[in-house]
Design a protein around this motif. Structure first.
Motif, PDB file in Angstrom:
ATOM      1  N   MET A  19      -4.214   9.491  16.343  1.00  0.00           N
ATOM      2  CA  MET A  19      -4.428   9.221  14.917  1.00  0.00           C
ATOM      3  C   MET A  19      -4.442  10.546  14.155  1.00  0.00           C
ATOM      4  SD  MET A  19      -4.780   6.537  13.034  1.00  0.00           S
ATOM      5  CE  MET A  19      -5.089   6.250  11.286  1.00  0.00           C
ATOM      6  N   GLU A  20      -3.525  10.705  13.229  1.00  0.00           N
ATOM      7  CA  GLU A  20      -3.453  11.928  12.433  1.00  0.00           C
ATOM      8  C   GLU A  20      -3.520  11.588  10.953  1.00  0.00           C
ATOM      9  OE1 GLU A  20       0.179  13.771  13.573  1.00  0.00           O
ATOM     10  OE2 GLU A  20      -0.459  14.110  15.655  1.00  0.00           O
ATOM     11  N   GLN A  21      -3.795  12.594  10.147  1.00  0.00           N
ATOM     12  CA  GLN A  21      -3.919  12.340   8.708  1.00  0.00           C
ATOM     13  C   GLN A  21      -2.595  11.864   8.113  1.00  0.00           C
ATOM     14  OE1 GLN A  21      -6.511  15.025   6.767  1.00  0.00           O
ATOM     15  NE2 GLN A  21      -5.736  14.585   4.714  1.00  0.00           N
ATOM     16  N   SER A  22      -1.490  12.224   8.752  1.00  0.00           N
ATOM     17  CA  SER A  22      -0.183  11.772   8.262  1.00  0.00           C
ATOM     18  C   SER A  22      -0.073  10.244   8.310  1.00  0.00           C
ATOM     19  CB  SER A  22       0.934  12.409   9.082  1.00  0.00           C
ATOM     20  OG  SER A  22       0.825  12.028  10.443  1.00  0.00           O
ATOM     21  N   CYS A  23      -0.829   9.599   9.211  1.00  0.00           N
ATOM     22  CA  CYS A  23      -0.833   8.123   9.272  1.00  0.00           C
ATOM     23  C   CYS A  23      -1.293   7.549   7.937  1.00  0.00           C
ATOM     24  CB  CYS A  23      -1.737   7.622  10.395  1.00  0.00           C
ATOM     25  SG  CYS A  23      -1.205   8.093  12.054  1.00  0.00           S
ATOM     26  N   PHE A  24      -2.278   8.210   7.311  1.00  0.00           N
ATOM     27  CA  PHE A  24      -2.798   7.735   6.020  1.00  0.00           C
ATOM     28  C   PHE A  24      -1.782   7.972   4.908  1.00  0.00           C
ATOM     29  CE2 PHE A  24      -6.607   8.126   8.515  1.00  0.00           C
ATOM     30  CZ  PHE A  24      -7.444   7.114   8.052  1.00  0.00           C
ATOM     31  N   SER A  25      -1.198   9.169   4.881  1.00  0.00           N
ATOM     32  CA  SER A  25      -0.247   9.477   3.799  1.00  0.00           C
ATOM     33  C   SER A  25       1.004   8.606   3.908  1.00  0.00           C
ATOM     34  CB  SER A  25       0.121  10.962   3.817  1.00  0.00           C
ATOM     35  OG  SER A  25       0.610  11.337   5.092  1.00  0.00           O
ATOM     36  N   GLU A  26       1.446   8.332   5.142  1.00  0.00           N
ATOM     37  CA  GLU A  26       2.610   7.456   5.324  1.00  0.00           C
ATOM     38  C   GLU A  26       2.289   6.020   4.914  1.00  0.00           C
ATOM     39  OE1 GLU A  26       3.710   7.894   9.396  1.00  0.00           O
ATOM     40  OE2 GLU A  26       4.303  10.010   9.149  1.00  0.00           O
ATOM     41  N   ALA A  27       1.068   5.582   5.217  1.00  0.00           N
ATOM     42  CA  ALA A  27       0.666   4.211   4.885  1.00  0.00           C
ATOM     43  C   ALA A  27       0.588   4.004   3.371  1.00  0.00           C
ATOM     44  CB  ALA A  27      -0.676   3.885   5.537  1.00  0.00           C
ATOM     45  N   ILE A  28      -0.020   4.956   2.655  1.00  0.00           N
ATOM     46  CA  ILE A  28      -0.146   4.788   1.204  1.00  0.00           C
ATOM     47  C   ILE A  28       1.220   4.952   0.536  1.00  0.00           C
ATOM     48  CG2 ILE A  28      -0.700   7.198   0.604  1.00  0.00           C
ATOM     49  CD1 ILE A  28      -2.298   3.986  -0.877  1.00  0.00           C
ATOM     50  N   SER A  29       2.087   5.782   1.122  1.00  0.00           N
ATOM     51  CA  SER A  29       3.450   5.930   0.604  1.00  0.00           C
ATOM     52  C   SER A  29       4.226   4.617   0.772  1.00  0.00           C
ATOM     53  CB  SER A  29       4.157   7.073   1.341  1.00  0.00           C
ATOM     54  OG  SER A  29       5.503   7.154   0.945  1.00  0.00           O
ATOM     55  N   SER A  30       4.058   3.976   1.911  1.00  0.00           N
ATOM     56  CA  SER A  30       4.721   2.688   2.165  1.00  0.00           C
ATOM     57  C   SER A  30       4.264   1.636   1.166  1.00  0.00           C
ATOM     58  CB  SER A  30       4.423   2.230   3.600  1.00  0.00           C
ATOM     59  OG  SER A  30       4.936   0.940   3.837  1.00  0.00           O
ATOM     60  N   LEU A  31       2.939   1.594   0.901  1.00  0.00           N
ATOM     61  CA  LEU A  31       2.407   0.626  -0.059  1.00  0.00           C
ATOM     62  C   LEU A  31       2.901   0.940  -1.472  1.00  0.00           C
ATOM     63  CD1 LEU A  31       0.601  -1.783  -0.713  1.00  0.00           C
ATOM     64  CD2 LEU A  31      -1.361  -0.228  -0.793  1.00  0.00           C
ATOM     65  N   SER A  32       2.933   2.230  -1.839  1.00  0.00           N
ATOM     66  CA  SER A  32       3.408   2.623  -3.174  1.00  0.00           C
ATOM     67  C   SER A  32       4.874   2.231  -3.368  1.00  0.00           C
ATOM     68  CB  SER A  32       3.248   4.130  -3.375  1.00  0.00           C
ATOM     69  OG  SER A  32       1.888   4.499  -3.302  1.00  0.00           O
ATOM     70  N   ASP A  33       5.671   2.413  -2.320  1.00  0.00           N
ATOM     71  CA  ASP A  33       7.087   2.033  -2.395  1.00  0.00           C
ATOM     72  C   ASP A  33       7.233   0.526  -2.596  1.00  0.00           C
ATOM     73  OD1 ASP A  33       7.792   4.645  -2.030  1.00  0.00           O
ATOM     74  OD2 ASP A  33       8.316   4.441   0.096  1.00  0.00           O
ATOM     75  N   LEU A  34       6.385  -0.240  -1.892  1.00  0.00           N
ATOM     76  CA  LEU A  34       6.429  -1.701  -2.024  1.00  0.00           C
ATOM     77  C   LEU A  34       6.089  -2.116  -3.450  1.00  0.00           C
ATOM     78  CD1 LEU A  34       6.712  -4.418  -0.411  1.00  0.00           C
ATOM     79  CD2 LEU A  34       4.221  -4.362  -0.189  1.00  0.00           C
ATOM     80  N   ILE A  35       5.029  -1.520  -4.006  1.00  0.00           N
ATOM     81  CA  ILE A  35       4.628  -1.827  -5.383  1.00  0.00           C
ATOM     82  C   ILE A  35       5.752  -1.481  -6.354  1.00  0.00           C
ATOM     83  CG2 ILE A  35       3.017  -1.178  -7.238  1.00  0.00           C
ATOM     84  CD1 ILE A  35       0.879  -0.792  -5.000  1.00  0.00           C
ATOM     85  N   GLU A  36       6.420  -0.349  -6.110  1.00  0.00           N
ATOM     86  CA  GLU A  36       7.508   0.075  -6.979  1.00  0.00           C
ATOM     87  C   GLU A  36       8.677  -0.914  -6.925  1.00  0.00           C
ATOM     88  OE1 GLU A  36       9.519   1.793  -9.835  1.00  0.00           O
ATOM     89  OE2 GLU A  36       7.433   2.268  -9.297  1.00  0.00           O
ATOM     90  N   GLU A  37       8.955  -1.471  -5.752  1.00  0.00           N
ATOM     91  CA  GLU A  37      10.021  -2.483  -5.634  1.00  0.00           C
ATOM     92  C   GLU A  37       9.694  -3.713  -6.485  1.00  0.00           C
ATOM     93  OE1 GLU A  37      11.846  -3.283  -1.727  1.00  0.00           O
ATOM     94  OE2 GLU A  37      10.697  -1.577  -0.969  1.00  0.00           O
ATOM     95  N   TYR A  38       8.427  -4.104  -6.471  1.00  0.00           N
ATOM     96  CA  TYR A  38       8.016  -5.229  -7.323  1.00  0.00           C
ATOM     97  C   TYR A  38       8.098  -4.853  -8.802  1.00  0.00           C
ATOM     98  CZ  TYR A  38       6.398  -8.079  -3.389  1.00  0.00           C
ATOM     99  OH  TYR A  38       6.347  -8.840  -2.251  1.00  0.00           O
ATOM    100  N   ASN A  39       7.751  -3.596  -9.140  1.00  0.00           N
ATOM    101  CA  ASN A  39       7.860  -3.127 -10.533  1.00  0.00           C
ATOM    102  C   ASN A  39       9.294  -3.215 -11.035  1.00  0.00           C
ATOM    103  OD1 ASN A  39       5.186  -2.522 -11.106  1.00  0.00           O
ATOM    104  ND2 ASN A  39       5.322  -0.453 -10.270  1.00  0.00           N
ATOM    105  N   GLU A  40      10.227  -2.803 -10.188  1.00  0.00           N
ATOM    106  CA  GLU A  40      11.642  -2.830 -10.582  1.00  0.00           C
ATOM    107  C   GLU A  40      12.119  -4.253 -10.846  1.00  0.00           C
ATOM    108  OE1 GLU A  40      13.763  -0.799  -7.513  1.00  0.00           O
ATOM    109  OE2 GLU A  40      12.817   1.152  -7.946  1.00  0.00           O
TER     110      GLU A  40
END
Length: 475
Positions: free
Chosen positions: A435-456
């Motif tokens: 478990m590394e801190q990159s797991c958190f940054s990748e997870a929130i990036s994935s969620l942000s991308d998903l939200i952005e797809e819905y925004n579009e």
């Protein structure tokens, strides 16, 4: 006939799963009066000669000997599974299909996913293969889990990854119970966002359900029944929160009513796989027709009716009301209002004495008030199953691929960032191997991308309906 396997993970997953099997048995008992093992039962149950210890060949014809659920029960805290094995459903589960530990995951996604996942990997794969071997035509895996705890979110999504690796051709439906904002697990935003990344990448369809919505529906039903506003008695066994008539004879627990709603969702979702109908909908058709883009596979569900009145017949007006309710905010299993958001597609799974003409009439009636994407104005998928739920003459499950899920994800992101900005509780996760801190940054990036797809997609709402450009043929 196809078969499906249910994998229930964690405390919530096993409690909901227990209610599903209980109510499924009640439903089949109401239809199968002669006790014959038929195709409907074979979709989720094996018929086993217990004299062979359950390892003998399945019995495909004749009387029911001993029904065994096509299920795998996983929990890193043995309490709930032990309770199931001591309850009225103990004979439905094969003791060889259980995986438990004693210490739990401590509300930590990393413990469930990284620690227990790798520790139990071979055991889980072996039991999944064993379950699959008992199926003639395995069509679907259903995973039931919660997002806020450690085992459900961490080990639940680990199992999802395993299913994709081991059974890439078999559909993966995930029923995910999301925590409310007032959840008593402080780290639930971390667990949920880390789990969301896995759901984005490895699930075929996700049915998100919010505890808050379940709680509101339970309260609404209780208020309506107890206030006398209905002016009529509620038909026995018809309330979607009720356990009446099932195998359960012990005192109901506080969450049983909420879990029964989710169990009824799964019963209706699988009804076409279990019973005949004039317009049956295959489970793989749901993913094929409702998921136009691979990551946008979150389907908002609603159930109607929530109860049936004993002394009321079913004129078309009440039937129409059922369809209207399915699109109202009060009946959604997440805190959302699909009528004011954008539909990518919508499925209506109707059970009982309903005609195709009723279905078409109500779609035409509701269409003007619903916003569909310009390139899928006729994005309806319909199913008719002739067998209604116990206590009802008819019912409807609506599944909507709709941008109204976005606020749920946005709120989850906000709750995650409040903790993450302060690096609060991170050390509990980072001391777990792998478990590394990159797991958190990748997870929130994935969620942000998903939200952005819905925004579009939302940005296109209300725009002019343009016909897609056609190919020009050179002459």
């Amino acid at each position: 006939m196809t078969q499906s396997v249910v994998v229930q993970v964690g405390q919530c997953g096993n409690q909901v799963g227990c209610r599903f099997w209980d109510l499924a048995l009640r439903e089949h008992a109401a239809v199968n009066k002669k006790g014959i093992y038929d195709e409907a039962l074979s979709s989720f149950f094996r018929n086993v000669d217990i004299r062979s210890g359950g390892d003998g060949p399945d019995i495909y014809k004749g009387k029911i000997c001993s029904l065994k659920a096509r299920a795998l029960l996983i929990d890193m805290e043995a309490g709930v599974v032990n309770e199931i094995l001591q309850g009225p459903l103990r004979d439905v589960f094969d003791s060889k299909q259980l995986i438990t530990d004693v210490s739990g995951s401590g509300n930590n996604w990393a413990v469930g996913h990284k620690l227990y996942g790798y520790r139990y990997r071979e055991n889980i794969v072996e039991k999944l293969r064993k379950t699959a071997e008992h199926c003639d035509c395995l069509q679907c895996f259903f995973i039931i889990h919660s997002m806020g705890g450690g085992t459900g979110s961490g080990l639940g999504t680990f199992v999802l990854n395993l299913l994709e690796d081991e059974f890439p051709e078999v559909y993966r439906f995930v029923t995910s119970v999301y925590p409310s904002g007032e959840d008593d697990v402080i780290t639930s935003p971390y667990n949920s966002v880390l789990a969301m990344k896995e759901l984005n990448e490895h699930a075929d369809c996700v049915l998100p359900i919010e505890n808050e919505s379940l709680f509101d529906i339970v309260n609404k039903i209780h208020q309506m029944i107890n206030s006398g506003k209905l002016g009529s008695t509620v038909k026995q066994n018809s309330v979607v929160t009720s356990s009446a008539g099932s195998a359960k004879s012990v005192q109901e627990k506080p969450f049983d009513a909420m879990n029964n709603i989710v169990a009824n969702l799964l019963l209706n979702l699988t009804s076409s796989a279990r019973f005949e109908g004039s317009l049956n909908m295959d489970l793989n058709e749901i993913s094929m027709n409702l998921v136009p883009f691979p990551r946008l596979h979150y389907l908002v569900s609603s159930l109607t009716p929530l109860y049936t009145l004993a002394d009321v017949n079913v004129p078309s007006r009440r039937l129409d009301q059922m369809f209207s309710d399915a699109f109202s905010r009060d009946h959604q299993l997440i805190q959302a209002d699909p009528k004011h958001s954008l539909y990518l597609a919508c499925a209506l799974l109707v059970r009982g004495n309903v005609q195709v003409s009723d279905l078409r009439r109500n779609i035409e009636r509701l269409k003007p008030s619903l916003h569909f994407v310009s390139w899928n104005q006729e994005g309806w998928k319909t199913g008719l199953c002739s067998v209604p739920p116990v206590g009802h003459s008819h019912s409807l499950l609506a599944l909507a691929n709709n941008t109204c899920v976005k606020p749920t994800f946005t709120e989850l992101k906000d709750r995650f960032m409040k903790l993450y900005k302060k690096k609060a509780h991170l050390h509990h996760y980072l001391h777990i191997d792998g478990m590394e801190q990159s797991c958190f940054s990748e997870a929130i990036s994935s969620l942000s991308d998903l939200i952005e797809e819905y925004n579009e997609l939302d940005a296109t709402k209300g725009g002019p309906r343009t016909d897609p450009s056609r190919l020009k043929i050179a002459v």
